[in-house]
Scaffold this motif. Sequence first.
Motif, PDB file in Angstrom:
ATOM      1  N   LEU A   1      26.542  46.091 -49.031  1.00 47.68           N
ATOM      2  CA  LEU A   1      25.007  46.762 -48.655  1.00 47.68           C
ATOM      3  C   LEU A   1      24.993  48.147 -50.254  1.00 47.68           C
ATOM      4  O   LEU A   1      23.289  47.799 -50.281  1.00 47.68           O
ATOM      5  N   VAL A   2      25.657  48.960 -50.126  1.00 46.50           N
ATOM      6  CA  VAL A   2      25.755  49.580 -51.557  1.00 46.50           C
ATOM      7  C   VAL A   2      25.616  49.051 -52.782  1.00 46.50           C
ATOM      8  O   VAL A   2      24.491  48.999 -53.741  1.00 46.50           O
TER       9      VAL A   2
ATOM     10  N   TYR B   1      22.197  46.887 -53.249  1.00 46.25           N
ATOM     11  CA  TYR B   1      21.049  48.008 -53.722  1.00 46.25           C
ATOM     12  C   TYR B   1      21.640  48.529 -54.802  1.00 46.25           C
ATOM     13  O   TYR B   1      20.349  47.973 -55.821  1.00 46.25           O
TER      14      TYR B   1
ATOM     15  N   PHE C   1      20.793  42.211 -46.731  1.00 53.88           N
ATOM     16  CA  PHE C   1      21.906  42.418 -48.292  1.00 53.88           C
ATOM     17  C   PHE C   1      20.647  42.129 -48.863  1.00 53.88           C
ATOM     18  O   PHE C   1      19.775  43.134 -49.753  1.00 53.88           O
TER      19      PHE C   1
ATOM     20  N   ALA D   1      18.367  45.027 -48.790  1.00 56.78           N
ATOM     21  CA  ALA D   1      18.789  46.493 -49.701  1.00 56.78           C
ATOM     22  C   ALA D   1      18.717  46.126 -51.188  1.00 56.78           C
ATOM     23  O   ALA D   1      18.352  47.415 -52.102  1.00 56.78           O
TER      24      ALA D   1
ATOM     25  N   LEU E   1      14.676  46.971 -51.941  1.00 60.77           N
ATOM     26  CA  LEU E   1      14.916  49.049 -52.169  1.00 60.77           C
ATOM     27  C   LEU E   1      15.572  49.335 -53.453  1.00 60.77           C
ATOM     28  O   LEU E   1      15.016  50.334 -54.044  1.00 60.77           O
ATOM     29  N   GLY E   2      16.205  48.388 -53.741  1.00 56.74           N
ATOM     30  CA  GLY E   2      16.449  49.067 -55.227  1.00 56.74           C
ATOM     31  C   GLY E   2      16.329  48.603 -56.106  1.00 56.74           C
ATOM     32  O   GLY E   2      15.811  49.707 -56.939  1.00 56.74           O
TER      33      GLY E   2
END
Length: 209
Positions: free
Chosen positions: A7-8, A11, A83, A86, A89-90
Amino acid sequence: MKVALLLVIAYLLGSIPSGVWVGKLFFNKDIRQFGSNSTGTTNTFRVLGKKAGIAVLLMDILKGTLATCLPMIFSLSVNPLIFGVAAVLGHTFPVFAKFKGGKAVATSAGMILGYSPLFFVYSASIFVITLLVSSMVSVTSMVSAVLITLSTIILPFIWPAVLPHFDWLLTAIAAGLTVFIFIRHKENISRIKNGTENKVPFGLNKKKE
């Protein structure tokens, strides 16, 4: 732990400021200082031209697609849309560009492509037709978001070849993104009401030179 890490990564993929990097690397321009000050595709077209705009469009779509495909690449039993969100959002709040990004349209399209290529083609068709009718990217983005959200509910029942089953998460995310896209376009809505919104040079209501 693997899900959290991916997920990181999703992002961070979304956070890649394609428009900013292309502008600085090839044109020695920061597009955040021109036009609408956005880092997204539309402002890139406006400030840097067609070739740069197409490159940024493809990069922004690819971000969403790659992020959405992460659970499939790493064999995880998790809904890939998480995902994709994410990445969106990024893109909108990019860590690499002081959390000031684009309006989420292209990366959301990439998320749909990673989730269902056929539904992506269907959604892209809605976008193109609406753009040809309105000649305004802002109107097209908002109207398409509404129609695509409604389609996530209707298509499984009337056209399952495009969307075989109802996915409540897809509908919820589409509805949330629709609200978000409207919020991100609040300045455009004001210009539309005043008759001063930018138009593209094609379509039924094209910009008059």
